[in-house]
Scaffold this active site. Sequence first.
Site, short mmCIF file in Angstrom:
data_model
loop_
_atom_site.label_atom_id
_atom_site.label_comp_id
_atom_site.label_asym_id
_atom_site.label_seq_id
_atom_site.Cartn_x
_atom_site.Cartn_y
_atom_site.Cartn_z
CE LYS A 138 -4.07 -2.14 2.05
NZ LYS A 138 -3.52 -3.48 2.35
O1 OMP Z 1 -5.08 -4.04 -0.34
C1 OMP Z 1 -5.51 -5.01 0.33
O2 OMP Z 1 -5.21 -6.14 0.06
C2 OMP Z 1 -6.55 -4.73 1.32
C3 OMP Z 1 -7.39 -3.68 1.05
C4 OMP Z 1 -8.58 -3.55 1.79
O3 OMP Z 1 -9.43 -2.71 1.50
N1 OMP Z 1 -8.81 -4.42 2.82
C5 OMP Z 1 -7.94 -5.43 3.14
O4 OMP Z 1 -8.26 -6.21 4.05
N2 OMP Z 1 -6.77 -5.56 2.45
C6 OMP Z 1 -5.77 -6.57 2.85
O5 OMP Z 1 -6.29 -7.87 2.59
C7 OMP Z 1 -5.93 -8.78 3.64
C8 OMP Z 1 -7.20 -9.29 4.28
O6 OMP Z 1 -6.90 -10.30 5.20
P1 OMP Z 1 -8.04 -11.23 5.88
O7 OMP Z 1 -9.05 -10.32 6.47
O8 OMP Z 1 -7.28 -12.01 6.90
O9 OMP Z 1 -8.61 -12.10 4.79
C9 OMP Z 1 -5.01 -8.00 4.57
O10 OMP Z 1 -3.66 -8.21 4.15
C10 OMP Z 1 -5.40 -6.55 4.34
O11 OMP Z 1 -4.34 -5.65 4.57
#
Ligand code: OMP
Length: 281
Positions: A99
């Site tokens: 990010k």
């Molecule tokens: O850019 C991302 O991947 C991201 C954007 C977003 O809006 N929300 C989000 O959860 N993420 C990332 O996606 C992953 C979600 O993880 P889980 O919630 O464990 O499935 C994490 O690494 C977050 O940092």
Amino acid sequence: MSPLEPFGARLRRAMDERGPLCVGIDPHASLLVEWGLNDDVAGLERFSRTVVEAVADRVAVMKPQSAFFERFGSRGVAVLETVVREARVAGTLVVMDAKRGDIGSTMAGYAEAYLHKDAPLFSDALTVSPYLGYGSLGPAVGLARENGAGLFVLALTSNPEGGEVQHAMRADGRTVGATMLAHLAAENAGEQPLGSFGAVVGATVGDLASYDLDVNGPLLAPGVGAQGATAADLPRVFGPALRNVVPNVSRGVLRQGPDPVALRDAARRFADEIRDVVADA
Ligand SMILES: O=C(O)c1cc(=O)[nH]c(=O)n1[C@@H]1O[C@H](COP(=O)(O)O)[C@@H](O)[C@H]1O
């Protein structure tokens, strides 16, 4: 596969061959402990390698979360380099979730770190924040194009706090999030079969009927699993753009470890559910 073939084309093929699931590599301290590992560099390495070995030969995309590697300093970043390399060698595309976002001249440095093909952390794509202005991402867009890489630009994020920025209405009557989607549509105009400049649109964000998600690029959709969204939510959220959605699941898969068979089974369950909803849409 030419290293300079555009990311969008490589991603489209991988999605067609393997399905669109992205498995996140998020070595939270709590997960290391749940897996019976120490919360140290050796634990980080074991965790990440296990996930890569379990699924990198079968999912289209993997997304290491840089934060959980950076927390260990240079030795954690060295593990991240290995993870990226080994996952790519195993045949998956790697989206580096760092990010990044800064003024343009500094953004050029971040771009060199992740999007130049000779960089130790070169990844197929990088998550970036456009909230210093979309134009500040210009150096990353340029270097990605030169190196066959892509970007995922935060547009409508999965966290509840995101709305105060992303749903804010501009003087021209468009929301900030919609403006980012419009920039991406322009970036990807005319690209076949899919542009390389994607948006991050959380699977948790609810009804997006007022947003034009047709950016001719991929839509990375985190939020399935631990954040409460399910595969069944995807058609409602993404409508006709569903074909370009790359749903990310991190903890929903990782909590099934450390048994590689259990990790693989969990990834397959999510992949099957997603494939079914895409096929029915
Ligand atoms: O850019 C991302 O991947 C991201 C954007 C977003 O809006 N929300 C989000 O959860 N993420 C990332 O996606 C992953 C979600 O993880 P889980 O919630 O464990 O499935 C994490 O690494 C977050 O940092």
